[in-house]
Design an enzyme around this catalytic site. Structure first.
Site, mmCIF file in Angstrom:
data_model
loop_
_atom_site.group_PDB
_atom_site.id
_atom_site.type_symbol
_atom_site.label_atom_id
_atom_site.label_comp_id
_atom_site.label_asym_id
_atom_site.label_seq_id
_atom_site.Cartn_x
_atom_site.Cartn_y
_atom_site.Cartn_z
ATOM 1 N N ASN A 1 0.603 11.335 2.365
ATOM 2 C CA ASN A 1 -0.312 11.975 3.306
ATOM 3 C C ASN A 1 -0.207 13.486 3.460
ATOM 4 O OD1 ASN A 1 -2.105 9.985 4.573
ATOM 5 N ND2 ASN A 1 -0.185 8.944 4.999
ATOM 6 N N LYS B 1 0.880 -1.173 0.000
ATOM 7 C CA LYS B 1 0.000 0.000 0.000
ATOM 8 C C LYS B 1 0.918 1.223 0.000
ATOM 9 C CE LYS B 1 -3.482 2.220 2.987
ATOM 10 N NZ LYS B 1 -4.211 2.042 4.254
ATOM 11 N N TRP B 2 0.854 1.996 -1.050
ATOM 12 C CA TRP B 2 1.742 3.169 -1.233
ATOM 13 C C TRP B 2 0.938 4.418 -0.860
ATOM 14 C CZ3 TRP B 2 6.485 3.393 -4.494
ATOM 15 C CH2 TRP B 2 6.939 4.696 -4.700
ATOM 16 N N ASP B 3 1.256 4.965 0.285
ATOM 17 C CA ASP B 3 0.478 6.082 0.827
ATOM 18 C C ASP B 3 1.182 7.414 0.549
ATOM 19 O OD1 ASP B 3 -1.512 7.383 2.229
ATOM 20 O OD2 ASP B 3 -1.205 6.309 4.107
ATOM 21 N N ASP C 1 -10.629 7.327 3.217
ATOM 22 C CA ASP C 1 -10.488 6.851 4.593
ATOM 23 C C ASP C 1 -11.845 6.689 5.257
ATOM 24 O OD1 ASP C 1 -7.818 6.505 4.649
ATOM 25 O OD2 ASP C 1 -7.337 8.395 5.651
HETATM 26 C C1 DGJ Z 1 -3.790 7.352 5.418
HETATM 27 C C2 DGJ Z 1 -4.422 6.143 4.811
HETATM 28 O O1 DGJ Z 1 -5.471 6.493 3.981
HETATM 29 C C3 DGJ Z 1 -4.866 5.220 5.914
HETATM 30 O O2 DGJ Z 1 -5.532 4.114 5.370
HETATM 31 C C4 DGJ Z 1 -3.688 4.805 6.724
HETATM 32 O O3 DGJ Z 1 -2.822 4.032 5.937
HETATM 33 C C5 DGJ Z 1 -2.976 6.037 7.278
HETATM 34 N N1 DGJ Z 1 -2.667 6.982 6.230
HETATM 35 C C6 DGJ Z 1 -1.703 5.645 7.970
HETATM 36 O O4 DGJ Z 1 -0.947 6.722 8.349
#
Ligand code: DGJ
Length: 733
Positions: free
Chosen positions: A482, A478-480, A550
């Site tokens: 943020n 899963k490549w996040d 989310d």
């Molecule tokens: C944002 C993602 O959308 C979440 O699912 C989760 O992985 C968090 N980041 C983790 O910091």
């Protein structure tokens, strides 16, 4: 599919199965847009150049060029010579002039579809009947020595038209591209409405439809990603357009960074619709001999409402964009520990979740944020991609082995583009974080963004991620991502090239993901950006699925998924069963509704399954069986939107029909219960009228004709947030 050029008449015609796109030359030099709409054999559309209209007459008689330039329907408009509408191209020369005029200089027809260097691009399909052809029209500004190639690709099995633009500096002086969009289209207004997608974190891609008024209507992102807030999609629709009726002109962008989508309605009631890289802060230096390629824009026309538009996008992305070997495969049902534990977990807790998961029929454990460096919260350690041995005491390899021994696959979370100020990486390379000299770095979620315009940073990030994947049997990433980009600039770019920063950043992301897929061809990659902040067609080239939002509350998800499904196939939407009350909105909903809504996408769970009651565990086993029963249909079938809670405030309904029309799955969610209501007629779609369909689990049989015209009667469900899955199976075929 055919591309025809009528040289004598100066007409270019693209025909897909159901659409025609016509361009024509005025005075042998100005390339004009004539027509986009239902398929026609006839190409004789020269009269649409409006040579007799006053503006052009005036031009001829009095040399009032401005009147002509400002009214002509250009195929690729430029600035500086009388067209005052927003241009596709604005270029500055070394003298500081922003004056350009493009004249027709030739064309070429290519078999197939050119790829783009370092960027996602559609391709001819691998199956028979999925070939592509490309028309390249060459325009030139002889003063600037600038060559512009307009590319139009079409496919045998799809109605979309793919456009991109290539600029080549054929002169001896530098040129500065200040704005270079991928597609523009000038049309007469047809009382258009404008559809776009808006939202924010946990509320992504809500559909908005408004009347198109006079002026410039610009949507776009300058956040460094396509973003939660607005989406690289724009449609113009004739009045009263519904799923089945009305004309639709849509554009979607195959790109994951800053974008602009615009509809400009002028005083002559002409509309210019555009899509491309956002010009804010953008400037690309084109040295002598250099070329620049834009990302691709997808154009879709539908004469019969939004439904056909959606299905054209879905089939385009399935057959001509998503490369992953998992595209046509059932993805493993996963359990992600994020909302189960947040940062508070260790190896034993994960193994306990995996043990329970196995009993329920879940197939993969995904270890989310918090497994690396000293990360016990979101304040530190991004960039330090070594396992946190206080939490994963047995080490990563042993943990994966323990999970594999239970019969589950193992997946892992990364946020490769980021660095925490409190990290070994930042302490070693503070200059690798994006920053403006002399200023405090702007913080977002306690983190900075790595400067992926620098090759040494890209190489380091790649190695640190790849070495973790090499170290254990990791089958999913899963490549996040943020936070948004600020303080734009790079120590690796000089002042003259600083305007290239945002696009180069996205190219860095693409390079990283491409390398990952090359080295680990079996890896299942899921992109994510704080939920659905980078759910776009660009990312789909690298990952067959993207985390949608989310917010997993099933009622919030109705509008989020409806907007996402407007152009992206269901098989691309990350969707999980959430904990109740939901962590984003606190809503209490039945577990069935949470599951049925999640079954519309890639299916999984995001709650502490070790805390489920026995009854809930039984239900989860049942949901997983449903997933196996219906996922081939959901993933490969044709999607129909039957009713929208966003529009009616009461209930939501969508349907998937198998390609051979022998089965169909209808998902119905009754958001609100009201007393004294009749059962609801759900007018289904896409079925074979002559086939009789039995509703699974009952003796009820209906003809396709009846279900589509009269509808299925869905009884009211007592209480709010109830839902039903209705599976219809052909009896007599
Ligand atoms: C944002 C993602 O959308 C979440 O699912 C989760 O992985 C968090 N980041 C983790 O910091």
């Amino acid at each position: 599919m055919e591309i025809q050029v009528f040289e004598q008449e100066g007409i270019f015609q693209l025909n897909t199965e159901h659409t025609t796109y016509l361009m024509g030359l005025a005075d042998g030099k100005y390339l004009g847009h004539l027509y986009y709409g239902r398929r026609m054999q006839d190409h004789e559309g020269r009269y649409l150049l409006r040579a007799k209209d006053s503006a052009q007459e005036v031009y001829k008689r009095y040399r009032d060029k401005i009147n002509f330039m400002d009214s002509f329907h250009f195929e690729y408009p430029v600035s500086g010579t009388g067209d005052f509408r927003d241009p596709g191209l604005r270029v500055r020369d070394e003298g500081g002039y922003r004056v350009c005029e493009l004249h027709y200089a030739g064309y070429e027809i290519l078999d197939g579809k050119p790829a783009l260097k370092g960027m996602p691009a559609t391709f001819a399909g691998k199956q028979v009947g999925q070939a592509a052809k490309t028309l390249v029209i060459v325009l030139r500004d002889e003063v600037l020595k600038l060559k512009i190639e307009l590319r139009y690709s079409i496919f045998e099995d799809n109605d979309a038209i793919i456009r991109s633009v290539v600029a080549v500096n054929e002169g001896e002086k530098k040129l500065y591209l200040e704005r270079i969009l991928s597609a523009c289209m000038d049309m007469d207004n047809d009382g258009f409405d404008r559809i776009s997608l808006h939202g924010c974190w946990a509320r992504e891609r809500h559909i908005q439809a408004v009347k198109l008024g006079q002026g410039r209507h610009v949507i776009g992102s300058v956040r460094g990603e396509s973003s939660h807030y607005v989406h690289p999609f724009l449609a113009l629709t004739t009045a009263g357009t519904s799923q089945k009726m009305g004309e639709v002109y849509a554009m979607n962008f195959i790109y994951s960074g800053n974008f602009l989508a615009e509809a400009e309605l002028d005083h002559r009631d002409s509309v210019r619709m555009s899509m491309g890289l956002h010009p804010d802060g953008f400037e690309w230096v084109l040295a002598p001999g250099e070329r620049f390629e834009t990302p691709e824009a997808v154009l879709v026309y539908s004469a019969a409402g939004l439904g056909p538009m959606t299905r054209t996008f879905h089939s385009l992305y399935r057959n001509h964009l998503i490369r992953s070997k998992y595209l046509h495969k059932k993805r493993p049902i996963l359990i992600n520990n994020w909302e189960a534990t947040y940062f508070d977990f260790d190896d034993d807790k994960l193994v306990a979740i995996a043990e329970q998961a196995k009993k329920l029929g879940i197939e993969m454990l995904v270890m989310d944020d918090g497994w690396f460096g000293k990360r016990d919260g979101d304040e530190c350690a991004l960039g330090d991609w070594t396992v946190n041995e206080n939490k994963i005491r047995c080490g990563l390899k042993a943990l994966v082995e323990r999970v594999n021994a239970l019969g589950l696959k193992f997946g892992i979370w990364f946020e490769p583009e980021m660095v925490s100020p409190d990290s070994d990486l930042y302490r070693a390379h503070p200059d690798w974080a994006i920053q403006a000299p002399g200023r405090e770095l702007t913080m977002g979620r306690h983190q900075y963004v790595l400067d992926l315009t620098r090759q040494e940073v890209v190489d380091y990030v790649y190695e640190s991620v790849a070495s973790v994947i090499r170290s254990a049997n990791i089958e999913y990433v899963k490549w996040d991502m943020n936070r948004q980009l600020t303080d734009l600039g790079s120590f690796g770019l000089d002042a003259e090239h600083m305007g290239e920063f945002s696009h180069r950043y996205v190219l860095g992301v693409y390079q990283l993901q491409e390398r990952l897929l090359q080295e680990f061809p079996d890896l299942l990659l899921e992109n994510c950006s704080g939920g659905g902040g980078r759910f776009d067609a660009g990312m789909l080239y690298y990952s067959p699925q993207i985390w949608t939002s989310d917010d997993m509350d099933p009622i919030e998800r109705l509008s989020i998924q409806e907007g996402t499904e407007l152009m992206y196939p269901l098989s691309t939407m990350g969707a999980h069963v959430c904990v109740c009350p939901n962590h984003s909105v606190g809503r209490v909903t039945p577990m069935e509704t949470r599951a049925y809504v999640a079954l519309a996408g890639t299916f999984g769970y995001e709650l502490d399954i070790t805390k489920l009651t026995e009854e809930e565990k039984e239900k989860a086993i049942g949901f997983n069986q449903l997933y196996h029963r219906y996922n081939d249909l959901v993933r490969e079938g044709e999607y129909y939107r039957i009713a929208s809670y966003r529009e009616n405030g009461m209930y939501d309904c969508w349907q998937v029909v198998s390609q051979d029309r022998t089965e169909s799955l209808v998902t119905y969610v009754q958001v609100r219960f009201e007393t004294d209501q009749n059962s609801r007629r759900l007018k289904l779609d896409g079925l074979d009228p002559k086939t009789r369909y039995r509703l699974e689990g009952t003796q009820e049989v209906y003809s396709g004709e009846m279900l589509m015209n009269a509808g299925f009667l869905q009884e009211m469900i007592f209480g709010d947030y109830g839902s039903r899955l209705l599976h219809f199976v052909a009896e007599n075929r």
